[in-house]
Design an enzyme around this catalytic site. Structure first.
Site, PDB file in Angstrom:
ATOM      1  N   GLY A  57     -22.014 -19.801  39.098  1.00 26.43           N
ATOM      2  CA  GLY A  57     -21.159 -20.192  40.227  1.00 26.43           C
ATOM      3  C   GLY A  57     -20.169 -19.096  40.563  1.00 26.43           C
ATOM      4  O   GLY A  57     -19.618 -18.474  39.656  1.00 26.43           O
ATOM      5  N   ARG A  71     -28.725 -18.073  40.777  1.00 21.08           N
ATOM      6  CA  ARG A  71     -29.236 -18.651  39.531  1.00 21.08           C
ATOM      7  C   ARG A  71     -30.723 -18.266  39.499  1.00 21.08           C
ATOM      8  O   ARG A  71     -31.412 -18.403  40.500  1.00 21.08           O
ATOM      9  CB  ARG A  71     -29.032 -20.159  39.527  1.00 21.08           C
ATOM     10  CG  ARG A  71     -27.530 -20.508  39.714  1.00 21.08           C
ATOM     11  CD  ARG A  71     -27.220 -21.936  39.355  1.00 21.08           C
ATOM     12  NE  ARG A  71     -25.937 -22.356  39.924  1.00 21.08           N
ATOM     13  CZ  ARG A  71     -24.800 -22.403  39.230  1.00 21.08           C
ATOM     14  NH1 ARG A  71     -24.754 -22.034  37.985  1.00 21.08           N
ATOM     15  NH2 ARG A  71     -23.689 -22.817  39.810  1.00 21.08           N
ATOM     16  N   ASP A 103     -20.989 -19.588  30.758  1.00 21.91           N
ATOM     17  CA  ASP A 103     -21.754 -19.611  29.498  1.00 21.91           C
ATOM     18  C   ASP A 103     -23.260 -19.426  29.692  1.00 21.91           C
ATOM     19  O   ASP A 103     -23.919 -18.797  28.867  1.00 21.91           O
ATOM     20  CB  ASP A 103     -21.428 -20.862  28.667  1.00 21.91           C
ATOM     21  CG  ASP A 103     -21.578 -22.145  29.451  1.00 21.91           C
ATOM     22  OD1 ASP A 103     -21.939 -22.090  30.642  1.00 21.91           O
ATOM     23  OD2 ASP A 103     -21.340 -23.211  28.861  1.00 21.91           O
ATOM     24  N   THR A 142     -15.434 -18.072  36.024  1.00 20.70           N
ATOM     25  CA  THR A 142     -15.852 -19.423  36.408  1.00 20.70           C
ATOM     26  C   THR A 142     -14.601 -20.237  36.725  1.00 20.70           C
ATOM     27  O   THR A 142     -13.598 -20.103  36.009  1.00 20.70           O
ATOM     28  CB  THR A 142     -16.681 -20.123  35.298  1.00 20.70           C
ATOM     29  OG1 THR A 142     -16.769 -21.522  35.588  1.00 20.70           O
ATOM     30  CG2 THR A 142     -16.072 -19.970  33.919  1.00 20.70           C
ATOM     31  N   ASP A 195     -14.157 -23.250  36.225  1.00 18.98           N
ATOM     32  CA  ASP A 195     -14.027 -24.431  35.357  1.00 18.98           C
ATOM     33  C   ASP A 195     -13.101 -24.253  34.155  1.00 18.98           C
ATOM     34  O   ASP A 195     -12.744 -25.233  33.510  1.00 18.98           O
ATOM     35  CB  ASP A 195     -15.413 -24.850  34.839  1.00 18.98           C
ATOM     36  CG  ASP A 195     -16.296 -25.364  35.957  1.00 18.98           C
ATOM     37  OD1 ASP A 195     -15.751 -25.911  36.932  1.00 18.98           O
ATOM     38  OD2 ASP A 195     -17.529 -25.210  35.867  1.00 18.98           O
ATOM     39  N   ASP A 232     -13.820 -23.255  31.226  1.00 24.73           N
ATOM     40  CA  ASP A 232     -14.462 -23.937  30.099  1.00 24.73           C
ATOM     41  C   ASP A 232     -15.034 -22.979  29.050  1.00 24.73           C
ATOM     42  O   ASP A 232     -15.987 -23.317  28.362  1.00 24.73           O
ATOM     43  CB  ASP A 232     -15.572 -24.868  30.622  1.00 24.73           C
ATOM     44  CG  ASP A 232     -16.627 -24.114  31.411  1.00 24.73           C
ATOM     45  OD1 ASP A 232     -16.419 -22.919  31.698  1.00 24.73           O
ATOM     46  OD2 ASP A 232     -17.657 -24.719  31.746  1.00 24.73           O
ATOM     47  N   ARG A 291     -18.154 -30.647  36.091  1.00 23.85           N
ATOM     48  CA  ARG A 291     -19.289 -31.490  35.687  1.00 23.85           C
ATOM     49  C   ARG A 291     -19.193 -31.851  34.212  1.00 23.85           C
ATOM     50  O   ARG A 291     -19.527 -32.954  33.808  1.00 23.85           O
ATOM     51  CB  ARG A 291     -20.614 -30.760  35.948  1.00 23.85           C
ATOM     52  CG  ARG A 291     -21.056 -30.794  37.397  1.00 23.85           C
ATOM     53  CD  ARG A 291     -22.467 -30.270  37.523  1.00 23.85           C
ATOM     54  NE  ARG A 291     -22.572 -28.948  36.897  1.00 23.85           N
ATOM     55  CZ  ARG A 291     -22.713 -27.813  37.560  1.00 23.85           C
ATOM     56  NH1 ARG A 291     -22.794 -27.822  38.871  1.00 23.85           N
ATOM     57  NH2 ARG A 291     -22.806 -26.657  36.931  1.00 23.85           N
TER      58      ARG A 291
HETATM   59  P1  ATP Z   1     -20.969 -21.623  35.883  1.00 20.22           P
HETATM   60  O1  ATP Z   1     -20.083 -21.965  34.696  1.00 20.22           O
HETATM   61  O2  ATP Z   1     -20.188 -21.253  37.066  1.00 20.22           O
HETATM   62  O3  ATP Z   1     -22.036 -22.651  36.145  1.00 20.22           O
HETATM   63  P2  ATP Z   1     -22.928 -20.084  34.421  1.00 20.22           P
HETATM   64  O4  ATP Z   1     -22.980 -18.650  34.048  1.00 20.22           O
HETATM   65  O5  ATP Z   1     -22.817 -21.050  33.265  1.00 20.22           O
HETATM   66  O6  ATP Z   1     -21.749 -20.256  35.460  1.00 20.22           O
HETATM   67  P3  ATP Z   1     -25.692 -20.901  34.914  1.00 20.22           P
HETATM   68  O7  ATP Z   1     -26.341 -21.326  36.177  1.00 20.22           O
HETATM   69  O8  ATP Z   1     -25.715 -21.829  33.752  1.00 20.22           O
HETATM   70  O9  ATP Z   1     -24.203 -20.456  35.308  1.00 20.22           O
HETATM   71  O10 ATP Z   1     -26.393 -19.536  34.425  1.00 20.22           O
HETATM   72  C1  ATP Z   1     -26.531 -18.431  35.311  1.00 20.22           C
HETATM   73  C2  ATP Z   1     -27.860 -17.767  35.083  1.00 20.22           C
HETATM   74  O11 ATP Z   1     -27.933 -17.272  33.726  1.00 20.22           O
HETATM   75  C3  ATP Z   1     -29.090 -18.664  35.213  1.00 20.22           C
HETATM   76  O12 ATP Z   1     -29.493 -18.838  36.548  1.00 20.22           O
HETATM   77  C4  ATP Z   1     -30.123 -17.923  34.400  1.00 20.22           C
HETATM   78  O13 ATP Z   1     -30.709 -16.862  35.156  1.00 20.22           O
HETATM   79  C5  ATP Z   1     -29.283 -17.308  33.277  1.00 20.22           C
HETATM   80  N1  ATP Z   1     -29.406 -18.189  32.095  1.00 20.22           N
HETATM   81  C6  ATP Z   1     -28.744 -19.351  31.874  1.00 20.22           C
HETATM   82  N2  ATP Z   1     -29.159 -19.925  30.714  1.00 20.22           N
HETATM   83  C7  ATP Z   1     -30.114 -19.093  30.224  1.00 20.22           C
HETATM   84  C8  ATP Z   1     -30.960 -19.135  29.060  1.00 20.22           C
HETATM   85  N3  ATP Z   1     -30.911 -20.132  28.181  1.00 20.22           N
HETATM   86  N4  ATP Z   1     -31.841 -18.114  28.881  1.00 20.22           N
HETATM   87  C9  ATP Z   1     -31.907 -17.090  29.760  1.00 20.22           C
HETATM   88  N5  ATP Z   1     -31.155 -17.005  30.876  1.00 20.22           N
HETATM   89  C10 ATP Z   1     -30.275 -17.982  31.107  1.00 20.22           C
END
Ligand code: ATP
Length: 327
Positions: free
Chosen positions: A15, A76, A107, A130, A132, A134, A176
């Site tokens: 995000g 994503r 994360d 992020t 959040d 978190d 969330r």
């Molecule tokens: P936010 O907290 O804003 O949601 P985030 O970094 O947690 O941010 P995610 O959509 O969970 O957002 O992850 C971003 C991208 O990281 C995913 O679209 C994917 O490409 C990669 N990613 C997430 N989890 C994995 C995983 N287990 N293995 C490999 N790549 C991953």
């Protein structure tokens, strides 16, 4: 400083959050200052797989400090979750002699970064971006301060109309899995109740709060509701309240993506600039698979593994204080 790092790439993932641009600027200019080439990866891991990279110079990051969003864009990527996708992405970095990557995200993005490091030897470092708030290993994440300021600005306006018409407003904010935004903005706006993912709220408690507000002859009330709460959808909560209190004029406001936008606050610009700077400094000093965070005003490096798997408990006292002050 070590000379083991050749070229550095930077991306934003997950995000988007206000302040990500300031972090990209800090990474770019610190790397250039230390004589390294810097590449920006468009659209996070998706762009890395599709070889959508651009070399950045000082001018590439001018005038972005005050802009919300991320000029590198975020995405994503499902393909990056597969070993084949990551192999393609790593090859595109290696073809440019890029051996280090700064990942600005949450994360999920850090989980992907760890896999890239373990499978392909890319040196990765995380910057917490992020709204959040978190992530373990930093008091605040980049974007949280701006997002919460956006929320209170909107809720202050809602409060004006709520007071004029004797209304109850249910306000839905992002969160969330975690309720930091709801908890801090609930306290900051004098919300009567704060409903969070971390705590199993009950209708009995909510109705008791509303009865107490009636007993105190409060003329306007705000209930702060995080998306991932256990009572359910905000419209369902509103229907339950109307059913119990038919005399109340109950309104729903969902703040939605306004919380992601806007020019970053001073706090977010400072945090992003410092952490972006230290991410590159850390890499050049040999640090990898860590996240640069700020704890008690000091830069701290936490292993990505801990940043992902551990959680910072919500400050329960904040909820207690909010309750005492709102009734
Ligand atoms: P936010 O907290 O804003 O949601 P985030 O970094 O947690 O941010 P995610 O959509 O969970 O957002 O992850 C971003 C991208 O990281 C995913 O679209 C994917 O490409 C990669 N990613 C997430 N989890 C994995 C995983 N287990 N293995 C490999 N790549 C991953």
């Amino acid at each position: 400083m070590s000379h083991e790092i050749n070229n550095i790439a930077v991306l934003t993932s997950g995000g988007d959050a206000p302040g990500m641009n300031a972090a990209i600027r800090a990474v770019t200019r610190t790397a250039l200052y230390h004589g390294r080439r810097v590449y920006g990866v468009y659209r996070g891991y998706e762009g890395m797989i599709e070889n959508d990279l651009v070399e950045l110079n000082t001018a590439s990051v001018k005038h972005i400090l005050a802009q919300g969003g991320t000029f590198l864009k975020s995405a994503r990527s499902q393909e990056f979750r597969t070993p084949e996708g990551r192999a393609k992405a790593a090859q595109n970095l290696k073809d440019r002699d890029i051996d280090a990557l700064v990942v600005i995200g949450g994360d999920g993005s850090f989980t992907g970064a760890l896999k890239l490091a373990d499978e392909h030897g890319i040196k990765v470092i995380g910057v917490p971006g992020t709204i959040d708030n978190d992530l373990y290993g930093t008091d605040f994440t980049i974007g949280y301060d701006t997002a919460t300021n956006t929320v209170i600005e909107s809720v202050d306006k809602i409060r004006d109309t709520a007071s004029s018409h004797n209304r109850l407003f249910l306000v839905e904010v992002m969160g969330r899995d975690t309720g930091y935004i709801a908890a801090s903005t609930g306290l900051a706006t004098g919300a009567l109740s704060i409903i969070l993912p971390e705590k199993k709220a009950t209708y009995e408690e909510l109705f008791a709060d509303l009865k107490s507000a009636q007993a105190h002859k409060k003329t306007s009330n705000i209930i702060m509701v995080a998306e991932g709460n256990h009572l359910g959808d905000i419209f369902e909560i509103a229907a339950a309240v109307r059913n119990e209190f038919p005399e109340m004029d109950v309104k729903v406001t969902t703040l939605g993506h306004t919380q992601r936008g806007g020019s970053p606050t001073t706090n977010d610009r400072v945090l992003a600039s410092v952490l972006g700077h230290y991410a590159v400094k850390g890499l050049l000093e040999g640090k990898q698979k860590v996240m640069a965070g700020m704890i008690n005003q000091k830069v701290v490096f936490t292993s990505l593994e801990n940043a992902i798997s551990k959680t910072t408990e919500l400050d329960e006292e904040m909820l207690t204080i909010a309750k005492i002050l709102a009734t």
